[in-house]
Every structure is written in C-alpha cells, then in structure tokens.
Motif scaffolding. Sequence first.
Motif, short mmCIF file in Angstrom:
data_model
loop_
_atom_site.label_atom_id
_atom_site.label_comp_id
_atom_site.label_asym_id
_atom_site.label_seq_id
_atom_site.Cartn_x
_atom_site.Cartn_y
_atom_site.Cartn_z
N GLU A 83 0.82 -1.22 0.00
CA GLU A 83 0.00 0.00 0.00
C GLU A 83 0.85 1.27 0.00
O GLU A 83 0.43 2.32 -0.47
N HIS A 84 2.09 1.16 0.49
CA HIS A 84 2.97 2.32 0.61
C HIS A 84 4.16 2.26 -0.34
O HIS A 84 5.09 3.05 -0.21
N ALA A 85 4.12 1.33 -1.30
CA ALA A 85 5.32 1.04 -2.09
C ALA A 85 5.32 1.64 -3.49
O ALA A 85 6.26 1.41 -4.26
N ASP A 86 4.31 2.42 -3.83
CA ASP A 86 4.18 2.89 -5.20
C ASP A 86 5.45 3.56 -5.74
O ASP A 86 5.97 3.19 -6.78
N GLU A 87 5.98 4.53 -5.01
CA GLU A 87 7.14 5.28 -5.51
C GLU A 87 8.41 4.44 -5.53
O GLU A 87 9.38 4.78 -6.20
N PHE A 88 8.42 3.31 -4.81
CA PHE A 88 9.62 2.48 -4.73
C PHE A 88 9.61 1.34 -5.74
O PHE A 88 10.62 0.68 -5.96
N LEU A 89 8.46 1.07 -6.35
CA LEU A 89 8.34 -0.05 -7.29
C LEU A 89 8.16 0.39 -8.74
O LEU A 89 8.48 -0.37 -9.66
N ARG A 90 7.66 1.57 -8.95
CA ARG A 90 7.31 2.00 -10.30
C ARG A 90 8.53 1.92 -11.24
O ARG A 90 9.60 2.42 -10.94
N GLY A 91 8.31 1.25 -12.37
CA GLY A 91 9.34 1.16 -13.39
C GLY A 91 10.36 0.05 -13.17
O GLY A 91 11.25 -0.13 -14.00
N LYS A 92 10.22 -0.71 -12.09
CA LYS A 92 11.18 -1.78 -11.81
C LYS A 92 10.66 -3.12 -12.35
O LYS A 92 9.69 -3.15 -13.10
N GLU A 93 11.33 -4.21 -12.00
CA GLU A 93 10.95 -5.53 -12.49
C GLU A 93 10.46 -6.40 -11.33
O GLU A 93 10.99 -6.32 -10.22
N LEU A 94 9.48 -7.24 -11.63
CA LEU A 94 8.98 -8.20 -10.65
C LEU A 94 9.04 -9.59 -11.24
O LEU A 94 8.51 -9.84 -12.33
N GLY A 95 9.71 -10.49 -10.53
CA GLY A 95 9.78 -11.88 -10.96
C GLY A 95 9.29 -12.80 -9.86
O GLY A 95 9.31 -12.45 -8.67
N ILE A 96 8.84 -13.99 -10.24
CA ILE A 96 8.35 -14.99 -9.29
C ILE A 96 9.16 -16.27 -9.47
O ILE A 96 9.26 -16.80 -10.59
N VAL A 97 9.74 -16.76 -8.37
CA VAL A 97 10.39 -18.08 -8.36
C VAL A 97 9.54 -18.97 -7.48
O VAL A 97 9.38 -18.72 -6.29
N VAL A 98 8.96 -20.00 -8.08
CA VAL A 98 8.02 -20.84 -7.36
C VAL A 98 8.46 -22.30 -7.45
O VAL A 98 8.94 -22.76 -8.49
N THR A 99 8.30 -23.03 -6.34
CA THR A 99 8.62 -24.46 -6.32
C THR A 99 7.34 -25.26 -6.12
O THR A 99 6.41 -24.81 -5.43
N THR A 100 7.30 -26.42 -6.73
CA THR A 100 6.13 -27.29 -6.61
C THR A 100 6.57 -28.73 -6.39
O THR A 100 7.64 -29.15 -6.84
N GLY A 101 5.71 -29.50 -5.72
CA GLY A 101 5.98 -30.92 -5.53
C GLY A 101 5.34 -31.77 -6.62
O GLY A 101 5.49 -33.00 -6.64
N VAL A 102 4.65 -31.10 -7.52
CA VAL A 102 3.95 -31.78 -8.62
C VAL A 102 4.66 -31.44 -9.92
O VAL A 102 5.16 -30.33 -10.10
N SER A 103 4.71 -32.38 -10.84
CA SER A 103 5.34 -32.15 -12.13
C SER A 103 4.72 -30.96 -12.84
O SER A 103 3.50 -30.75 -12.79
N GLU A 104 5.55 -30.17 -13.50
CA GLU A 104 5.07 -28.96 -14.17
C GLU A 104 4.05 -29.29 -15.26
O GLU A 104 3.14 -28.49 -15.54
N LYS A 105 4.17 -30.46 -15.87
CA LYS A 105 3.24 -30.81 -16.95
C LYS A 105 1.81 -31.01 -16.45
O LYS A 105 0.85 -31.00 -17.25
N GLU A 106 1.64 -31.20 -15.12
CA GLU A 106 0.30 -31.35 -14.57
C GLU A 106 -0.45 -30.02 -14.48
O GLU A 106 -1.65 -29.99 -14.31
N TYR A 107 0.30 -28.92 -14.58
CA TYR A 107 -0.31 -27.59 -14.52
C TYR A 107 -0.70 -27.15 -15.94
O TYR A 107 -0.05 -26.33 -16.56
N GLN A 108 -1.78 -27.72 -16.43
CA GLN A 108 -2.31 -27.37 -17.75
C GLN A 108 -3.73 -27.89 -17.86
O GLN A 108 -4.15 -28.75 -17.07
N ALA A 109 -4.45 -27.38 -18.83
CA ALA A 109 -5.81 -27.87 -19.06
C ALA A 109 -5.74 -29.37 -19.35
O ALA A 109 -4.97 -29.82 -20.19
N GLY A 110 -6.53 -30.14 -18.61
CA GLY A 110 -6.52 -31.59 -18.76
C GLY A 110 -5.53 -32.28 -17.85
O GLY A 110 -5.55 -33.51 -17.72
N GLY A 111 -4.65 -31.52 -17.22
CA GLY A 111 -3.70 -32.09 -16.28
C GLY A 111 -4.30 -32.21 -14.89
O GLY A 111 -5.41 -31.74 -14.63
N LYS A 112 -3.55 -32.80 -13.98
CA LYS A 112 -4.04 -33.03 -12.62
C LYS A 112 -4.42 -31.73 -11.94
O LYS A 112 -5.40 -31.66 -11.19
#
Length: 223
Positions: A83-112
């Motif tokens: 809520e207070h971060a607008d001036e500190f984030l504008r124009g920068k980059e945001l990335g997500i590093v996520v780990t899963t215990g399920v195979s990545e191929k299961e994350y799709q239409a028709g997958g588990k």
Amino acid sequence: MRTLIIVSHPTIETSLNQQFFKEATENLTVTWHHLEKHYPDWTIDRDTELELLKTHDRIIFQFPLYWYSAPAHLKLWEDTVLEHADEFLRGKELGIVVTTGVSEKEYQAGGKEEYTISELLRPYQRIAHKFEMTFLPPFVMAQFMYQTEEKRWERLVAYQQYLTLVGKPTLIQRINWFIERLSSNHSLQQLDQTKQAFLIDYLENEKEEIEDLTFILQELKEQ
C-alpha cells in the motif's frame, strides 16, 4: 542492476529447493531476504522493507506453492508493504520463483492441476501492472528431489541468469553471460582449464552461427 530476493518458506532449513537456490546466489550481487527469519514474531517492519525496495531494481518473490498461493508471511508482507510502495516499485521488475511438488506438466488444461502456473500467479502479474513494473515470466522449479544432476545443473544456470540478466534476455545474451562467467573464473562448477577453454570456444562458435541466422532472417523479413 541490484536484485532483491524476498523468500518466504516456514521450514527453509530442511528445504532442498531453497538451500539449492541459496547456494546458487553465493557469488552473485543479490540480496537474500528470508521473511520468516527476519520476522519470526510476524511483525513486518514496513520502513525497512520499503528501504530494501528503494535500493533494488529487480524484486523477486520466491516461495513454495501452498494451496495455489504463497505462504502466510509473504501475504502478510504484501498487506503491510504494498500500500505504501508505489514510488519504490514504479518502473522496476517483478519476478516470481516458485517451487512445486507436482510435475510442471500437470499444470495445464486436462492435467491433474487443471490450470497453468501462469494462471495461478495472475495476481502477481496484476500487482506488477498496477505499479507499472515489468513482469518477468515465472521461474518454476518442479519436483527438485527427482531431478538428475544434469537437470539440476541446467536449472542452477537458469536461476542465476533469471536473477542477474537484464529484462527478458535473448539467447545471445544468455550465451554471453555464460562465456563471461567462465572467462572470469566464476564458473558454475569445478572445471579444469582444458574443459573451460573448450566450452568457451564452443559457445563463441554457437553465438556466431545464431547471429548469422538472425541476420539472414532479418534480411528475409525486409524483402
């Protein structure tokens, strides 16, 4: 470019994924910021967090996928800081590093899991757009325990590039990064000089071929 890795994991000491990531950052100019370690009492210091955002150019949220969302500490961080971060984030980059215990191929239409990782992470894409940030393609580490040594090596390189390369790098930029790392004796594993020289020569040749093909394709487009 300075990268801030905001890590949320309640049992990080026993997480093979997170220990692997942490070791991969040891020779990089990045800030590793583990929320559960800094705030075991669940009291987020907003001013400290805003100062970290201010002094970094790329912000990474790194966490295991818990019931299709992030652990509670990261959610609390978002509620306290954003809520207070607008001036500190504008124009920068945001990335997500996520780990899963399920195979990545299961994350799709028709997958588990039915939905893609990108669909499940859509709220973070919206956060990035709200602050006029560049949203990077998510980095997914799936089923780390079942990966071969070769696959882990590949993911280590990809993770380091995700943290350090500017923007959304081309294949040529990725190759240049690898050559620079090898040439500056910051190689990603112990290689003797003969193997190191061979790798550099190989990558230089591959880069020249890619540049030639890119030039030819560009000419064809202009005809």
